[in-house]
Design an enzyme around this catalytic site. Structure first.
Site, PDB file in Angstrom:
ATOM      1  CB  THR A  72      93.737 137.151 106.991  1.00  0.00           C
ATOM      2  OG1 THR A  72      92.496 136.918 106.321  1.00  0.00           O
ATOM      3  CG2 THR A  72      93.478 137.995 108.232  1.00  0.00           C
ATOM      4  CG  ASN A 109      94.563 130.535 107.286  1.00  0.00           C
ATOM      5  OD1 ASN A 109      95.314 129.834 106.643  1.00  0.00           O
ATOM      6  ND2 ASN A 109      94.044 131.656 106.807  1.00  0.00           N
ATOM      7  CE  LYS A 125      82.650 137.300 110.761  1.00  0.00           C
ATOM      8  NZ  LYS A 125      83.842 137.715 109.991  1.00  0.00           N
ATOM      9  CE  LYS A 144      87.584 143.337 108.910  1.00  0.00           C
ATOM     10  NZ  LYS A 144      87.692 141.898 109.256  1.00  0.00           N
ATOM     11  CB  SER A 199      86.845 137.363  99.909  1.00  0.00           C
ATOM     12  OG  SER A 199      87.070 136.193 100.663  1.00  0.00           O
ATOM     13  CE  LYS A 232      83.234 138.130 100.086  1.00  0.00           C
ATOM     14  NZ  LYS A 232      83.144 137.005 101.041  1.00  0.00           N
TER      15      LYS A 232
END
Length: 433
Positions: free
Chosen positions: A194, A225, A110, A98, A363, A74
Site C-alpha cells: 500500500t 503499516n 469489506k 478502487k 492481494s 475483495k
C-alpha cells in the site's frame, strides 16, 4: 455511539452524492444506477468470545459485498471501536470503485468488528479473529469474497482466519484470504504494497509536474503499516519527510526525518513484550520537536500524506491546510465539502481509490499465486505492482488534465465506467440501447 453513527452516515451520504454525480456524467442506464446504490449483501453477526477471565462477550461484526459484476468481492477486515454497518458498507463501495480503477477482476468487499483490539490479550484476539471468520464463513471463499487485512488487522490475524477457514472446509484453500503470512501462502511484497503504491502514484504526479523528490517536502499523518512504508520508501527516494504523527502525537523537523529509527523506537517495547499492537508513540523520538496533531495538518509543505482515519480534513480545518498536494493513503480522509474547498483553491488531491490501491493489487497477485501454486520473487511482485499502478494512474491523470477535472472525479469516471460496462455486458439492464 451517536457521534460514530453520524460519522458513518456522513461517509455514506458523501459516497452516494459522488456516485450519482459521476453516473449523471456518464449518462448510463437508470438500471445501472439502481444496482449501484445498494450493496449486494450486508451481513451482521455477533462474534462470541470467551475472555481470559471466563466471561463471555459478544462483539457486533459485519461483512458487506458491493457490486460484484467484475468478479468476487475483495476487501479488508478492520477491528475498531467505531466500526458499524454504514461504515463497512461505504468502505465496500470504495473498494468496488478502487478495484475497477486498477482493472482488477473484483467487486467491493469489506468487513469489520466493533471492538478495541488493543484492549484484548493475544489469546482473546485470536478467539475474536477465529469467531468472526466462523460467523462469515458461509459468504466468503476464493470465488465469492476474499477478505484481507485492514485497520488493526495484519498477517498474523489473517493466518488465524485462514487456518479456521481451512478447518471449516476440511481442505487447504489458501486463496480464500490474502495478506497471510508467507508460510501460509502469503505474497512477498504484500506488507509494504500500500505504501509502495502510494509512492508510485506520487512519483508519477511529480514527474508530470517536473518536480524532483529532493525538492519536495512531505508531512505524513499516521504511522501505521501503510503510512510507515510510504514514509520509509519516500525517504529512500530522496523526498524530505519533515513531520510524522500517530494516534498519540506528532513530531516535526524542517531538515527532515528518517522514518526507520522512529519506527525502531516505536516498536521496541512491542517486541520485548510480544504484543500484537504497538503501545509506544513517534513522540518518543528525541531528534525532533513535538507538535500537536492539528499543527501537522497545517504545515507549509509540498505534500500532505494522509494515512490515518476517515474525515481528517473537513469543513472546520480545510482553510488551515497549506500543503500544495494531498495524498490519500487512508480511506476517505477528506470530506466532500473539504474536497470542494480544496478544488476551488486549485489544491490537487490524489484520491484513495487510486493512491492506496497497492495493497489490493498485491492481494490480487497473492490470490493468483495461491490458485496457480507458483510463487514469485519479491522483485517480480514489485515490478508488476509498479507497472499496473503507473498504467492506471496515467489514465486517471490524463483524463483529469484533458477534461480539467479533479483527480478524484477522473478516477471515479474510470472505475464506474468499467463497472457499468460489466453490468451491461451481463445483460442485467433493460431500457438500454
Amino acid at each position: 455511539m451517536t457521534q460514530d453513527r453520524h460519522h458513518s452516515s456522513h461517509l455514506f451520504d458523501d459516497a452516494r452524492i459522488l456516485l450519482n454525480e459521476v453516473l449523471d456524467e456518464l449518462d448510463t442506464s437508470e438500471d445501472v444506477r439502481q444496482r449501484l446504490l445498494q450493496p449486494n449483501l450486508s451481513l451482521q453477526v455477533g462474534v462470541h468470545v470467551r475472555m481470559d477471565d471466563g466471561s463471555l462477550k459478544v462483539f457486533p461484526g459485519w461483512r458487506t459485498q458491493y457490486d460484484t459484476s467484475l468478479g468476487p468481492a475483495k476487501g479488508g477486515i478492520r477491528f475498531h471501536p467505531s466500526v458499524d454497518q454504514q461504515e463497512v458498507g461505504t468502505l465496500s463501495f470504495w473498494m468496488a470503485v478502487k478495484c475497477a480503477v486498477l482493472g482488477l477482476p473484483y467487486g467491493g468487499g469489506k468487513g469489520g468488528v466493533q471492538v478495541d483490539p488493543k484492549a484484548l490479550s493475544s489469546l482473546e484476539l485470536e478467539r475474536l479473529s477465529r469467531g468472526y471468520l466462523r460467523a462469515i464463513a458461509d459468504v466468503i471463499g476464493p470465488d465469492r469474497d476474499i477478505p484481507a487485512p485492514d485497520m488493526n488487522t495484519n498477517a498474523t490475524i489473517m493466518g488465524w482466519m485462514s487456518d479456521e477457514y481451512d478447518a471449516i472446509q476440511r481442505d487447504q484453500i489458501p486463496a480464500a484470504l490474502t495478506g497471510k503470512p508467507i508460510a501460509l501462502g502469503g505474497s512477498l511484497g504484500r506488507v509494504a504494497a500500500t505504501g509502495r503504491g502510494a509512492l508510485q502514484v506520487l512519483d508519477l504526479w511529480a514527474e508530470r509536474n517536473e518536480r524532483k523528490p529532493e525538492d519536495t517536502t512531505i508531512a505524513v499523518q499516521g504511522f501505521g503499516n501503510a503510512a510507515y512504508h510510504f514514509a520509509r520508501l519516500a525517504h529512500q527516494r530522496g523526498y524530505r519527510i519533515v513531520a510524522i504523527s500517530d494516534s498519540k502525537g506528532a513530531i516535526h523537523h524542517p531538515e527532515g526525518l528518517d522514518p526507520d529509527p522512529i519506527k525502531e523506537e516505536k516498536t521496541r517495547n512491542q517486541r520485548l513484550k510480544g504484543m500484537v499492537y504497538c503501545e509506544n508513540s513517534v513522540c518518543e523520538h528525541k531528534g525532533a520537536k513535538t507538535i500537536e496533531q492539528e499543527e501537522l495538518l497545517a504545515l507549509d509543505v509540498d505534500v500532505l500524506a494522509l494515512g490515518a482515519l476517515e474525515n481528517q480534513i473537513h469543513v472546520d480545518n480545510v482553510e488551515s491546510v497549506r500543503a500544495g498536494l494531498l495524498l490519500e493513503i487512508a480511506n476517505g480522509p477528506v470530506t466532500r465539502e473539504a474536497d470542494e474547498a480544496l478544488a476551488k483553491r486549485n489544491v490537487p488531491v490524489l484520491p484513495d481509490v487510486l493512491a492506496n490501491a497497492g495493497g489490493v493489487v498485491v492481494s490480487y497477485y497473492e490470490w493468483i499465486q495461491n490458485r496457480s501454486g507458483e510463487y514469485w520473487e519479491e522483485d517480480s511482485v514489485n515490478q508488476r505492482l509498479a507497472e499496473r499502478m503507473t498504467r492506471e494512474a496515467q489514465r486517471v491523470m490524463e483524463r483529469a488534465e484533458t477534461r480539467n477535472i479533479p483527480y478524484r472525479r477522473a478516477a471515479y469516471l474510470l472505475g464506474l465506467e468499467r463497472i457499468s460496462e460489466a453490468i451491461l455486458a451481463r445483460g442485467q439492464c433493460h431500457r438500454c440501447e
